[in-house]
Design a protein around this motif. Structure first.
Motif, PDB file in Angstrom:
ATOM      1  N   ALA A  63       0.835  -1.210   0.000  1.00 49.65           N
ATOM      2  CA  ALA A  63       0.000   0.000   0.000  1.00 49.65           C
ATOM      3  C   ALA A  63       0.866   1.256   0.000  1.00 49.65           C
ATOM      4  O   ALA A  63       0.570   2.237  -0.703  1.00 49.65           O
ATOM      5  N   GLN A  64       1.914   1.245   0.798  1.00 46.96           N
ATOM      6  CA  GLN A  64       2.803   2.398   0.857  1.00 46.96           C
ATOM      7  C   GLN A  64       3.442   2.665  -0.504  1.00 46.96           C
ATOM      8  O   GLN A  64       3.607   3.820  -0.926  1.00 46.96           O
ATOM      9  N   CYS A  66       2.139   1.920  -3.412  1.00 44.13           N
ATOM     10  CA  CYS A  66       1.108   2.498  -4.287  1.00 44.13           C
ATOM     11  C   CYS A  66       1.044   4.020  -4.123  1.00 44.13           C
ATOM     12  O   CYS A  66       0.903   4.761  -5.100  1.00 44.13           O
ATOM     13  N   ALA A  67       1.108   4.465  -2.888  1.00 44.52           N
ATOM     14  CA  ALA A  67       1.090   5.910  -2.631  1.00 44.52           C
ATOM     15  C   ALA A  67       2.292   6.579  -3.289  1.00 44.52           C
ATOM     16  O   ALA A  67       2.169   7.673  -3.875  1.00 44.52           O
ATOM     17  N   LYS A  83     -11.397   6.546  -3.856  1.00 41.48           N
ATOM     18  CA  LYS A  83     -11.357   5.852  -2.568  1.00 41.48           C
ATOM     19  C   LYS A  83     -12.586   4.996  -2.288  1.00 41.48           C
ATOM     20  O   LYS A  83     -12.545   4.071  -1.473  1.00 41.48           O
ATOM     21  N   SER A  95      -9.900   2.983   4.575  1.00 37.51           N
ATOM     22  CA  SER A  95      -8.440   2.971   4.785  1.00 37.51           C
ATOM     23  C   SER A  95      -7.789   4.172   4.119  1.00 37.51           C
ATOM     24  O   SER A  95      -8.299   4.712   3.131  1.00 37.51           O
ATOM     25  N   TRP A  96      -6.656   4.572   4.662  1.00 42.98           N
ATOM     26  CA  TRP A  96      -5.951   5.747   4.110  1.00 42.98           C
ATOM     27  C   TRP A  96      -5.439   5.493   2.703  1.00 42.98           C
ATOM     28  O   TRP A  96      -5.231   6.430   1.908  1.00 42.98           O
ATOM     29  N   TYR A  97      -5.244   4.214   2.357  1.00 43.57           N
ATOM     30  CA  TYR A  97      -4.600   3.884   1.099  1.00 43.57           C
ATOM     31  C   TYR A  97      -5.575   3.492  -0.010  1.00 43.57           C
ATOM     32  O   TYR A  97      -5.173   3.189  -1.134  1.00 43.57           O
ATOM     33  N   TYR A 100      -5.293   5.394  -3.264  1.00 39.13           N
ATOM     34  CA  TYR A 100      -3.996   5.168  -3.923  1.00 39.13           C
ATOM     35  C   TYR A 100      -3.974   3.794  -4.617  1.00 39.13           C
ATOM     36  O   TYR A 100      -3.536   3.676  -5.774  1.00 39.13           O
ATOM     37  N   VAL A 101      -4.423   2.750  -3.913  1.00 39.85           N
ATOM     38  CA  VAL A 101      -4.408   1.401  -4.480  1.00 39.85           C
ATOM     39  C   VAL A 101      -5.317   1.326  -5.697  1.00 39.85           C
ATOM     40  O   VAL A 101      -4.939   0.795  -6.758  1.00 39.85           O
ATOM     41  N   PRO A 120      -2.599  -5.268   0.933  1.00 40.08           N
ATOM     42  CA  PRO A 120      -2.022  -3.932   1.161  1.00 40.08           C
ATOM     43  C   PRO A 120      -0.962  -3.891   2.253  1.00 40.08           C
ATOM     44  O   PRO A 120      -0.051  -3.054   2.202  1.00 40.08           O
ATOM     45  N   ASP A 121      -1.062  -4.770   3.230  1.00 40.36           N
ATOM     46  CA  ASP A 121      -0.114  -4.749   4.336  1.00 40.36           C
ATOM     47  C   ASP A 121       1.041  -5.736   4.149  1.00 40.36           C
ATOM     48  O   ASP A 121       1.918  -5.839   5.008  1.00 40.36           O
TER      49      ASP A 121
END
Length: 772
Positions: A63-64, A66-67, A83, A95-97, A100-101, A120-121
Motif C-alpha cells: 500500500a505504501q 502504491c502511494a 477511494k 483505509s488511508w490507502y 492510492y491502491v 495492502p499490508d
C-alpha cells in the motif's frame, strides 16, 4: 552512477529573504540514500517518519508503494475520487490507502493476487517493486518478457534501475532501497520519450548548463536564483524565478538547470562530478599555484570562467587566474578526473544580496546576525584578500557568498559632495560624487534618507565598488589618496579604484602621474598635495611577517613602487595600479627602512597604503636608450629657443623609438632602463636611469627552467629572468618580450648578450637579451 537530481521544491519555507531547504534526516548514513531521499522528499513523493528520522531500514508495504507511485505520477488530486471503489476485498474504503491502491490499479501499475485480494499490508518484494516501475515507464510484457519476476528483474537491470542497490527478486524492499530505485527511475526515459521521466513530473520544457551561485537572492525584481550559465564557449550571469527552490547544498555545483515554459526553475541536476576549491597564489601558462604552494598542471584548452565570460587557459585564461590572487577558484572535473572548467568565484551579486554594515566593535557578530550566517566555519575575504575577524572594523560593509561560504568585506569609502542622483537621492540607482558616477544598492536607501544634492557625505562601498550605505562626513570620513593622471585631469583612488574627475583639480604639474593626498572639503575644487611621511630607522619591511615597523599590512593594502619620485606602479610594473602583497620581493625577508617612501594606516592601525622606493625595478622601461643633447633635445620654452638633453627608448612597444623624454641625467646611449615623471604641462622627464651589467653566455643551456621560472646561470649563481624580458634580434632588427622572446633567442643558436640589473642580494633580474 546516475546524475544526482535536485528537483527541489515547494516544501521550502520562505522566512524573510532566506529559504530553508528540506530537513536533513539524522538516521541516513550514506550519501547515495541521502541524495535520493532529499530529491523524493522535495517532490512530495516520500516523507520522514518524524521530523528528523527517515527510517531507511523499515520494509515498505504494498500500500505504501502504491502511494509513492501515485505521487510520482503527480496524480494526487485524483486520489479522493477513487477511494470509494471496491476493487479488492481486502482494501477497505475507510483505509488511508484505498484511493492510492484503486488509482494505481486503474493506471495499470499494479495487479492483485488473482483471488480478489491485493495484500495492502504485505511486505513489498524487489520483483514486485521493479515491475510497478517498469509499467510506470510504459513497458509491457511484449518488451520485457512473460516470465515473471525474472524477466522484469533482468529488464530493470537493463534500464539501470538497480544502480547502487543489490537485491534479488524476493528480497524485501526497505525505505532506503526504494528511494534509490525510484530516484534511478526518475532519471530513466519512459518508453518512446526523448527526456528522462522527471521532466514529466516537474513540467520541464528546457534546460541550460549552469553553476548555481545563489538560490535565495533577496531582491525578487529580477529573480531569486543567481547562476552562471555556460553555453559551449560563452558564459553569462543570469537570474531566474523559482517555481521549485534549489536546495542550499547545491549552491556552487555545476549541472543542468531545468526550466518550465515560463523560464522558471523547476529543478536542477548536479553533474555529480568532483570539484576542488583552492585559494589562488599565482598562475602561469603551465599551471596554478595555491596558497599552500601546491601546483596544479592545467591543460591549455581548459575554460576559465570569470566575470560572465569564458577564457581559454593558455591564451588569456591564466592571466585572469593570476589576477585573482588571494581569492578562491573552483576546479570542476570530468568523469575521467581531468579539469573541465576553472571558475573564479565572484559568488553572490551584491546588488541583490543582503548587505550589512558593521555598527559596533564586534563586526563579525554584527555580520553573522544581520546576514543570517549559520555555518560553523566560513572564510573572510576583505578587500579581495583572505583574512580573519581581527581585520574587521566598524563601518565595514559585507555580504555573504553562499557558494564559497565566504563573508566578502570591504572598508572602501569615498568622501565628497553629492553632485547628482538618479532618479532621486533617497531612492538613487546612481549617484555622482567628485565627478564619478557610482551604482547604488537598494539597501543604501535607508541611509540616504535626509540627504540632498550638495551635501557632504561619505559613501561606504562593497568590494565591487557599489554604494552600500551613506553617512554624513562628520560621522564617517575617508582620508583619500589616489594617483593623479599624467594629464592632471583625473584621480584614481587608491582604496576603491574609482576614477574621480572633479571640475577643478588644484595640483602642480610635478604631481602628475604620482600618488597624492586628495582634499575634497571644498565644494568647488579638489586639492592634491604630495604624500609626506616621516620614515624612521625602525620602519623596516618584514616581508615574511607582512609588516612595516612591526605594524601589520592591512588586507587589500594598496602597495606601490616608484623611483623615489615620479610615476607610481604596482610591484610587477603596471602603471597606476597597486599590488596587494609583497610576493614580488622574493630575494629577501626584510627591507631596510630606506626603501619605504610613505605609508598610511587605517582605522585599526593597519597599513592600507604603502609606497616603496626602487625595490624590484619592474617599473623601469627597458630597451635600447638613445641620448640626445642640445639642438637634438627637447624644447622647454614656449618660444622653442632653449634646448636640453633628451632620451628615447626602443623595444617591442616602441619599435621606432618612443617620444623624446626630457633628460638631465646622462646623454649616453646603450641598453638600459628608464623611470619617468612629469616635467611640465607638455613634457615627461627621465627621473632615473639603470645601466645593467652585460654577460655573454657561451652556450644556450646557460638558461634553465625550474618550476616554470627561467634563470640565467652565471659564476655558480642563478639570476632570474624577468617575466617581461626584452629580446632584440639584431639580424632582423626586431624586438620581442617575455617567454616567447626568450625561447626565440635560445633557438636561434646565435651569440647572445644578457643584461641584468642590481645585485643578487637586491633582486637582480635579466632585463634585456641581445641576439647577434
Amino acid at each position: 552512477m546516475k546524475k544526482i537530481l535536485t528537483l527541489i521544491l515547494t516544501v521550502c519555507t520562505v522566512i524573510s529573504v532566506f529559504c530553508i531547504g528540506t530537513a536533513a534526516f539524522t538516521d541516513i548514513e550514506d550519501e547515495v540514500t541521502e541524495e535520493a531521499v532529499a530529491t523524493l522528499e522535495s517532490l512530495g513523493i516520500v516523507a520522514g517518519t518524524s521530523a528528523t528520522k527517515y527510517s531507511p531500514n523499515l520494509i515498505l508495504t504494498r500500500a505504501q508503494v502504491c502511494a509513492m507511485m501515485i505521487r510520482t505520477m503527480d496524480l494526487d488530486d485524483s486520489v479522493e475520487s477513487y477511494k470509494n471503489l471496491s476493487l479488492f476485498t481486502d482494501v477497505k474504503r475507510s483505509s488511508w490507502y484505498a484511493g492510492y491502491v484503486n488509482l494505481a490499479y486503474r493506471e495499470g501499475i499494479i495487479a492483485g493476487y488473482g483471488n480478489g485480494k491485493f495484500g495492502p499490508d504485505d511486505e513489498m518484494t524487489y520483483g514486485q517493486f521493479v515491475t510497478m516501475l517498469i509499467r510506470l515507464l510504459g513497458y509491457t510484457d511484449s518488451e520485457v518478457g512473460k516470465v515473471w519476476p525474472a524477466d522484469y528483474v533482468t529488464y530493470a537491470s537493463k534500464l539501470e534501475l538497480n544502480e547502487n542497490v543489490n537485491l534479488t527478486a524476493n528480497d524485501k524492499v526497505t525505505r532506503g532501497d526504494a528511494a534509490i530505485i525510484l530516484y534511478n527511475t526518475l532519471m530513466t526515459k519512459a518508453k518512446g520519450a526523448t527526456n528522462d521521466y522527471y521532466y514529466t513530473v516537474i513540467g520541464a520544457t528546457s534546460s541550460v548548463t549552469a553553476i548555481i551561485l545563489d538560490n535565495k537572492v533577496s531582491s525578487t525584481t529580477t529573480g531569486d536564483l543567481y547562476a552562471c550559465v555556460i553555453d559551449n564557449t560563452s558564459a553569462s550571469m543570469k537570474y531566474y524565478y523559482q517555481e521549485n527552490a534549489v536546495l542550499d547544498k547545491y549552491v556552487g555545483e555545476l549541472g543542468t538547470l531545468l526550466l518550465n515554459s515560463d523560464r522558471e526553475v523547476v529543478g536542477f541536476i548536479s553533474d555529480d562530478n568532483d570539484y576542488t576549491d583552492i585559494i589562488v597564489s599565482s598562475a602561469k601558462i603551465s599551471g596554478i599555484t595555491d596558497s599552500f604552494g601546491n601546483t596544479y598542471k592545467i591543460d591549455g584548452s581548459v575554460g576559465v570562467i570569470s566575470d560572465g565570460s569564458i577564457y581559454t587557459y593558455n591564451t588569456t585564461g591564466y592571466v585572469k587566474v593570476n589576477s585573482h590572487s588571494n581569492l578562491a577558484a573552483r576546479f570542476y572535473y570530468n568523469d575521467d578526473g581531468s579539469i573541465l572548467y576553472i571558475y573564479l568565484t565572484t559568488g553572490t551579486d551584491p546588488s541583490t544580496a543582503e548587505v550589512a554594515v558593521a555598527s559596533s566593535d564586534a563586526p563579525a557578530f554584527d555580520f553573522e546576525d544581520a546576514l543570517g550566517i549559520t555555518d560553523d566555519t566560513y572564510y573572510i575575504v576583505k578587500n579581495g584578500t583572505l583574512t580573519n575577524a581581527e581585520s574587521l572594523a566598524v563601518y565595514d560593509v559585507a555580504y555573504y557568498d553562499n557558494m564559497t561560504n565566504t563573508l566578502r568585506v570591504s572598508d572602501r569609502k569615498i568622501t565628497g559632495y553629492i553632485q547628482s542622483a538618479s532618479p532621486s537621492v533617497s531612492a538613487a540607482k546612481k549617484v555622482s560624487v567628485l565627478g564619478c558616477e557610482i551604482d547604488v544598492l537598494q539597501c543604501a536607501w535607508d541611509t540616504l534618507q535626509g540627504f540632498k544634492l550638495g551635501d557632504y557625505v561619505t559613501l561606504l562601498l562593497t568590494d565591487n565598488g557599489d554604494v552600500a550605505a551613506a553617512y554624513s562626513a562628520d560621522v564617517v570620513f575617508d582620508e583619500m589618496y589616489g594617483i593623479l593622471s599624467t594629464d592632471g585631469n583625473s584621480i584614481t583612488l587608491c582604496s576603491s579604484g574609482h576614477v574621480i574627475k572633479p571640475d577643478d583639480i588644484s595640483a602642480t604639474f610635478t604631481l602628475n602621474g604620482t600618488i597624492v593626498k586628495v582634499d575634497a572639503s571644498d565644494a568647488d575644487r579638489v586639492t592634491c598635495s604630495a604624500v609626506k611621511g616621516k620614515v624612521k630607522v625602525a620602519d623596516a619591511v618584514d616581508v615574511a611577517a607582512n609588516t612595516v615597523g612591526g605594524v601589520p599590512i592591512a588586507p587589500g593594502c594598496a602597495i606601490y613602487e616608484w623611483s623615489g619620485s615620479g610615476y607610481v606602479y604596482s610591484l610587477d610594473g603596471e602603471y597606476a595600479a597597486s599590488s596587494t602583497d609583497l610576493s614580488e620581493i622574493y630575494w629577501t625577508d626584510t627591507l631596510d627602512y630606506t626603501y619605504v617612501s610613505f605609508y598610511h594606516t587605517n582605522r585599526l592601525g593597519q597599513i592600507d597604503i604603502l609606497v616603496l622606493s626602487n625595490v624590484t625595478g619592474n617599473y623601469y622601461e627597458y630597451g635600447y636608450l638613445t641620448g640626445y643633447k642640445e639642438e637634438e633635445g627637447v624644447s622647454i620654452s614656449q618660444g622653442g629657443a632653449v634646448f636640453v638633453k633628451a632620451m628615447t627608448v626602443t623595444n617591442d612597444e616602441y619599435p621606432n623609438e618612443s617620444q623624446k623624454y626630457v633628460n638631465t641625467i646622462s646623454s649616453a646611449s646603450g641598453y638600459g632602463g628608464i623611470a619617468l615623471a612629469t616635467y611640465s604641462k607638455n613634457h615627461v622627464k627621465v627621473s632615473s636611469i639603470v645601466r645593467p651589467t652585460a654577460i655573454t653566455p657561451a652556450v644556450t643551456d646557460f638558461f634553465l627552467n625550474e618550476d616554470d621560472e627561467w634563470y640565467m646561470t652565471a659564476e655558480s649563481t642563478s639570476i632570474p629572468v624577468s617575466d617581461n624580458v626584452k629580446v632584440y634580434v639584431a639580424t632582423t632588427d626586431k624586438w620581442y618580450s617575455g617567454e616567447g622572446g626568450l625561447l626565440l633567442a635560445l633557438s636561434s643558436e646565435l651569440k647572445m648578450t644578457a643584461y641584468y640589473d642590481r645585485t643578487l642580494e637586491t633582486g637582480a633580474q635579466v632585463r634585456i637579451i641581445v641576439v647577434e
